[in-house]
Design a protein around this motif. Structure first.
Motif, PDB file in Angstrom:
ATOM      1  N   PHE A 169      23.011  33.932  49.753  1.00 17.11           N
ATOM      2  CA  PHE A 169      23.678  32.870  50.508  1.00 17.11           C
ATOM      3  C   PHE A 169      24.140  31.746  49.588  1.00 17.11           C
ATOM      4  O   PHE A 169      25.254  31.233  49.730  1.00 17.11           O
ATOM      5  N   GLN A 216      17.867  36.917  50.051  1.00 20.18           N
ATOM      6  CA  GLN A 216      18.803  36.415  51.055  1.00 20.18           C
ATOM      7  C   GLN A 216      19.244  34.997  50.732  1.00 20.18           C
ATOM      8  O   GLN A 216      20.434  34.667  50.843  1.00 20.18           O
ATOM      9  N   LEU A 244      23.177  40.843  56.375  1.00 24.09           N
ATOM     10  CA  LEU A 244      22.769  41.851  57.363  1.00 24.09           C
ATOM     11  C   LEU A 244      22.263  43.117  56.690  1.00 24.09           C
ATOM     12  O   LEU A 244      21.259  43.708  57.116  1.00 24.09           O
ATOM     13  N   PHE A 298      33.702  34.903  53.635  1.00 19.80           N
ATOM     14  CA  PHE A 298      32.851  34.680  54.810  1.00 19.80           C
ATOM     15  C   PHE A 298      32.240  36.003  55.274  1.00 19.80           C
ATOM     16  O   PHE A 298      31.027  36.100  55.530  1.00 19.80           O
ATOM     17  N   PHE A 299      33.083  37.040  55.402  1.00 22.99           N
ATOM     18  CA  PHE A 299      32.600  38.342  55.841  1.00 22.99           C
ATOM     19  C   PHE A 299      31.616  38.940  54.838  1.00 22.99           C
ATOM     20  O   PHE A 299      30.641  39.590  55.223  1.00 22.99           O
ATOM     21  N   GLY A 317      28.167  37.366  55.297  1.00 20.19           N
ATOM     22  CA  GLY A 317      27.544  37.865  56.520  1.00 20.19           C
ATOM     23  C   GLY A 317      27.079  39.304  56.395  1.00 20.19           C
ATOM     24  O   GLY A 317      25.941  39.639  56.761  1.00 20.19           O
TER      25      GLY A 317
END
Length: 205
Positions: free
Chosen positions: A30, A26, A101, A93-94, A97
Motif C-alpha cells: 500500500f 500489505q 486482494l 488504483f486497480f 486494490g
C-alpha cells in the motif's frame, strides 16, 4: 504491462511469507503503491512555472520589468502523454486494490483470477500505448520534461514486463505442443522444473 506485473509479483512474493507476516507486506504494498500514485499526481498537477518578462514603463508603477510566471501545463506536447498519464493513474488504483486482494485471499477465487486476466490485457494495451506515445514524443523532453521522463520510465518498465511475460507465453505454448518437455510437476522433470520449484511466479499466477 508493468501494472499487471506488479500485482503478479505481489501475489507470489506473499506466498513465500508465513501468513502472520503478510499484514506487513500489505502495508508495504500500500505504501509503495501510494508513493507511485503521488508521484504521478505530482507530475500531472505540478505547479511549475517559467519566467516571462514584461515591460511596465507605461504603467502607473515606475519599474523597468517584472518577472511573471505561467503554469507549465500551458506548454504543448504533440503526443497525448498527459492523457496517458491519467490512464496510468487509474491503472495504479486497480493495481493497489488487486495486489492487496491477492495477498489477502488464499486460495484465490476463480472470479478474481478472471478479473486479473482482464486487467492484464488492459495493462498490456496501456503499456503499448505508453511505449508508442513516448517514442513519438522526443520533442516533449524540452516542453514537458517531467511528463516525458516519467513516460520514459514507464515505457522501459512496460517493455521489460512485456518481454518477461512473452517469454513465459512461449514456454507455455512449447509445453502444450510437447507436454512435459518444459515442465512436468508430477514427474518433477522438464527444463524449467528447478527454477519454477524455487519461484512459482516464473510459470503461473
Amino acid at each position: 504491462m508493468i501494472h499487471f506485473c506488479l500485482a503478479h509479483a505481489a501475489y507470489h512474493f506473499s506466498r513465500w511469507l508465513p501468513k502472520h507476516h503478510r499484514l506487513r507486506l500489505q502495508f508495504a504494498v500500500f505504501a509503495l503503491g501510494l508513493s507511485s500514485l503521488l508521484l504521478q499526481l505530482y507530475v500531472l498537477l505540478r505547479p511549475a512555472y517559467e519566467p516571462r518578462m514584461f515591460d511596465l514603463r507605461h504603467t502607473a508603477v515606475s519599474v523597468n520589468s517584472l518577472l511573471l510566471f505561467r503554469p507549465r501545463s500551458s506548454r504543448y506536447c504533440s503526443q497525448p502523454l498527459l492523457y496517458n498519464l491519467v490512464g496510468s493513474i487509474v491503472f495504479t488504483f486497480f493495481t493497489i486494490g488487486l495486489a492487496l486482494l491477492l495477498i489477502l485471499m488464499e486460495p484465490v477465487p476463480a472470479e478474481l483470477k478472471t478479473i486479473l486476466s482482464i486487467f492484464g490485457v488492459g495493462s498490456f494495451v496501456e503499456g503499448v500505448c505508453t511505449i508508442v506515445f513516448t517514442a513519438l514524443a522526443s520533442q516533449c523532453a524540452k516542453t514537458t520534461p517531467e511528463l516525458y521522463y516519467l513516460s520514459v520510465v514507464m515505457s522501459v518498465s512496460s517493455l521489460i514486463s512485456a518481454a518477461f511475460f512473452s517469454i513465459l507465453g512461449i514456454l507455455w505454448l512449447a509445453n502444450i505442443v510437447s507436454p512435459g518437455v518444459i515442465l512436468n510437476k508430477q514427474a518433477k522433470t522438464g527444463i524449467c522444473y528447478e527454477p519454477v520449484s524455487e519461484c512459482s511466479c516464473l510459470w503461473h499466477i
